[in-house]
Design a protein around this motif. Structure first.
Motif, PDB file in Angstrom:
ATOM      1  N   GLY A 144       0.557  -1.177  -0.193  1.00 11.45           N
ATOM      2  CA  GLY A 144      -0.137  -0.075   0.078  1.00 11.45           C
ATOM      3  C   GLY A 144       0.800   1.255  -0.106  1.00 11.45           C
ATOM      4  N   ALA A 145       2.135   1.273  -0.180  1.00 15.30           N
ATOM      5  CA  ALA A 145       2.835   2.372  -0.164  1.00 15.30           C
ATOM      6  C   ALA A 145       3.094   2.876  -1.373  1.00 15.30           C
ATOM      7  CB  ALA A 145       4.297   1.887   0.213  1.00 15.30           C
ATOM      8  N   SER A 146       3.063   2.084  -2.717  1.00 11.35           N
ATOM      9  CA  SER A 146       3.020   2.561  -3.986  1.00 11.35           C
ATOM     10  C   SER A 146       1.814   2.486  -4.881  1.00 11.35           C
ATOM     11  CB  SER A 146       4.328   1.981  -4.660  1.00 11.35           C
ATOM     12  OG  SER A 146       5.511   2.181  -3.983  1.00 11.35           O
ATOM     13  N   ILE A 147       1.490   3.222  -5.881  1.00 10.37           N
ATOM     14  CA  ILE A 147       0.605   3.078  -6.756  1.00 10.37           C
ATOM     15  C   ILE A 147       1.074   3.040  -8.191  1.00 10.37           C
ATOM     16  CG2 ILE A 147      -1.631   4.393  -7.795  1.00 10.37           C
ATOM     17  CD1 ILE A 147      -1.593   5.913  -5.079  1.00 10.37           C
ATOM     18  N   ASP A 167       5.236   7.098  -5.410  1.00  8.84           N
ATOM     19  CA  ASP A 167       5.040   6.805  -3.778  1.00  8.84           C
ATOM     20  C   ASP A 167       4.062   7.563  -3.092  1.00  8.84           C
ATOM     21  OD1 ASP A 167       5.984   7.317  -1.257  1.00  8.84           O
ATOM     22  OD2 ASP A 167       7.831   6.344  -1.629  1.00  8.84           O
ATOM     23  N   PHE A 168       3.160   6.776  -2.750  1.00  8.50           N
ATOM     24  CA  PHE A 168       1.975   7.495  -1.905  1.00  8.50           C
ATOM     25  C   PHE A 168       2.130   8.491  -0.887  1.00  8.50           C
ATOM     26  CE2 PHE A 168      -1.598   6.539   1.081  1.00  8.50           C
ATOM     27  CZ  PHE A 168      -2.408   7.438   0.629  1.00  8.50           C
ATOM     28  N   ARG A 169       3.304   7.849  -0.052  1.00  7.35           N
ATOM     29  CA  ARG A 169       3.497   8.794   1.245  1.00  7.35           C
ATOM     30  C   ARG A 169       4.375  10.249   1.055  1.00  7.35           C
ATOM     31  NH1 ARG A 169       5.361   3.359   2.998  1.00  7.35           N
ATOM     32  NH2 ARG A 169       3.582   2.581   4.430  1.00  7.35           N
ATOM     33  N   LYS A 170       5.163  10.020  -0.062  1.00  5.09           N
ATOM     34  CA  LYS A 170       5.916  11.242  -0.607  1.00  5.09           C
ATOM     35  C   LYS A 170       5.082  12.225  -1.593  1.00  5.09           C
ATOM     36  CE  LYS A 170      10.465   9.159  -0.175  1.00  5.09           C
ATOM     37  NZ  LYS A 170      11.721   8.559  -0.964  1.00  5.09           N
ATOM     38  N   ASN A 171       4.015  11.479  -2.377  1.00  8.41           N
ATOM     39  CA  ASN A 171       3.178  11.970  -3.043  1.00  8.41           C
ATOM     40  C   ASN A 171       4.081  12.397  -4.365  1.00  8.41           C
ATOM     41  OD1 ASN A 171       0.725  12.583  -4.213  1.00  8.41           O
ATOM     42  ND2 ASN A 171       0.960  14.674  -3.575  1.00  8.41           N
ATOM     43  N   GLU A 172       5.084  11.685  -4.781  1.00  3.17           N
ATOM     44  CA  GLU A 172       5.751  11.978  -6.200  1.00  3.17           C
ATOM     45  C   GLU A 172       5.826  10.663  -6.852  1.00  3.17           C
ATOM     46  OE1 GLU A 172      10.203  11.902  -4.346  1.00  3.17           O
ATOM     47  OE2 GLU A 172       9.265  13.851  -4.276  1.00  3.17           O
TER      48      GLU A 172
END
Length: 370
Positions: free
Chosen positions: A210-213, A226-231
């Motif tokens: 669930g950390a990447s899309i 990267d979902f957490r960094k939004n980049e």
């Protein structure tokens, strides 16, 4: 030494008698169209590999237009299908294969994709009317309606976030954005995060943690966000045309992506890949056709992802063995392009949906474990 049995009857009809200790009648098929019982003696025994009522089952009659997506629920007991006729049908996997629900007023345009909730009796659907709907299946009523995008929403996926147990839903649309929403029947109307891709998004998929899309787009690339960094972290190359869907293997190591070029690529998405371009396998055999339909592929789950399946414009489903890249099955039966494929979570059963507005359930041979 026993004597030879009686000679064949004078009419010339040769009858093959079933052996004593033969299997039960539900595994036998009489290969004869005659009404005469004496001539219905030719019996073929089929080795059954699942708990389905028959080796192939047709699920039809609920939709008046093409089926865009169909999926098993996490338990494998139920099936949901969405269609261009703006309705969602619910079916039982096992006998009796009843169509126990038809939810009709969720959207004002064709429903393009759906997903079962991982935790509750909830169904997520996205549509060409730019909305994401959350339906409570215990009541059949829509619990939430989100005006999620400014364009046609092509795809969605869901995951459980970290230790909090919150379900997150990601959507990708023609407006060039990937958006993450809080799932469940209650939640905020605004997205958790928005990522601009710059060109229409055809497919989205969560990583195993669930950390990447993963987002497939019109630029023929699969963008890893990267979902957490939004980049954006990196992109997966290799396609010469637009990827039509994304599906993650059960172990989370590989990503399946059919495309409009009729080429299906399996990318290696492990943190450290032995291949510089991350291409694990290139599979041929499922023609995409000229209709630009978003064909949805899937991984087998009963054998931990040793096989993948993708439908084609030749009205068949192609199933490959991942390790060797060989075509194991080319399954006919539909009268139109096969738009969606899914595998049963526990048994060797494949579900297919088509432009002929029907679904087929069929059992396949189980994978032999080495």
């Amino acid at each position: 030494m026993s004597k030879r049995g009686a000679s064949p009857p004078a009419s010339g009809a040769l009858i093959k008698r079933a052996r004593s200790g033969s299997p039960s009648p539900n595994t036998q098929i009489a290969i004869s169209s005659s009404n005469n019982e004496r001539e219905q003696g030719l019996i073929r025994t089929i080795k059954r590999t699942s708990s389905l009522e028959a080796p192939i089952i047709s699920l039809s009659g609920s939709h008046s237009s093409e089926i865009m997506s169909c999926r098993f629920d996490p338990t494998g007991q139920n099936i949901a299908a969405c269609s261009a006729d703006r309705s969602v049908s619910l079916w039982r996997t096992y006998s009796p294969n009843t169509n126990y629900g038809l939810v009709a007023n969720l959207h004002k345009a064709p429903i393009l994709d759906l997903q079962w909730s991982l935790t509750s009796q909830i169904l997520y659907t996205v549509s060409a009317d730019h909305t994401l709907s959350v339906t409570d299946l215990t009541t059949g009523q829509r619990a939430r309606k989100l005006h999620a995008h400014r364009g046609i929403i092509n795809s969605l996926d869901r995951t459980l976030a970290g230790g909090a147990g919150v379900e997150l839903v990601v959507t990708g649309a023609d407006d060039g954005t990937v958006r993450v929403w809080e799932g469940g029947d209650e939640g905020p109307k605004n997205p958790v995060s928005v990522y601009e891709l710059g060109c229409p998004v055809t497919s989205v998929c969560w990583s195993a943690d669930g950390a990447s899309i993963y987002a497939g787009a019109l630029d023929n690339e699969i963008h890893v966000i990267d979902f957490r960094k939004n980049e954006e972290v990196y992109t997966l190359m290799g396609h010469t045309d637009t990827p039509t869907s994304l599906s993650l293997s059960p172990n989370g190591h590989y990503l399946l992506s059919p495309s409009f070029s009729s080429q299906t690529i399996i990318h290696d998405v492990r943190p450290f890949s032995p291949s510089p371009n991350r291409i694990h396998r290139v599979l041929m055999g499922a023609p995409a056709g000229f209709e630009s339909t978003l064909l949805r592929g899937a991984w087998s789950k009963d054998d931990d992802g040793r096989r993948v399946g993708v439908g084609g414009a030749d009205r068949t489903v192609c199933i490959w063995e991942v390790e060797s890249g060989k075509v194991l099955y080319k399954l006919p039966g539909h009268k139109g392009t096969v738009t969606a494929v899914d595998f049963h979570p526990k048994e060797p059963i494949i579900l297919t949906g088509s432009k002929d507005a029907t679904m087929l359930l069929g059992e396949i041979e189980p994978t032999i474990s080495v």
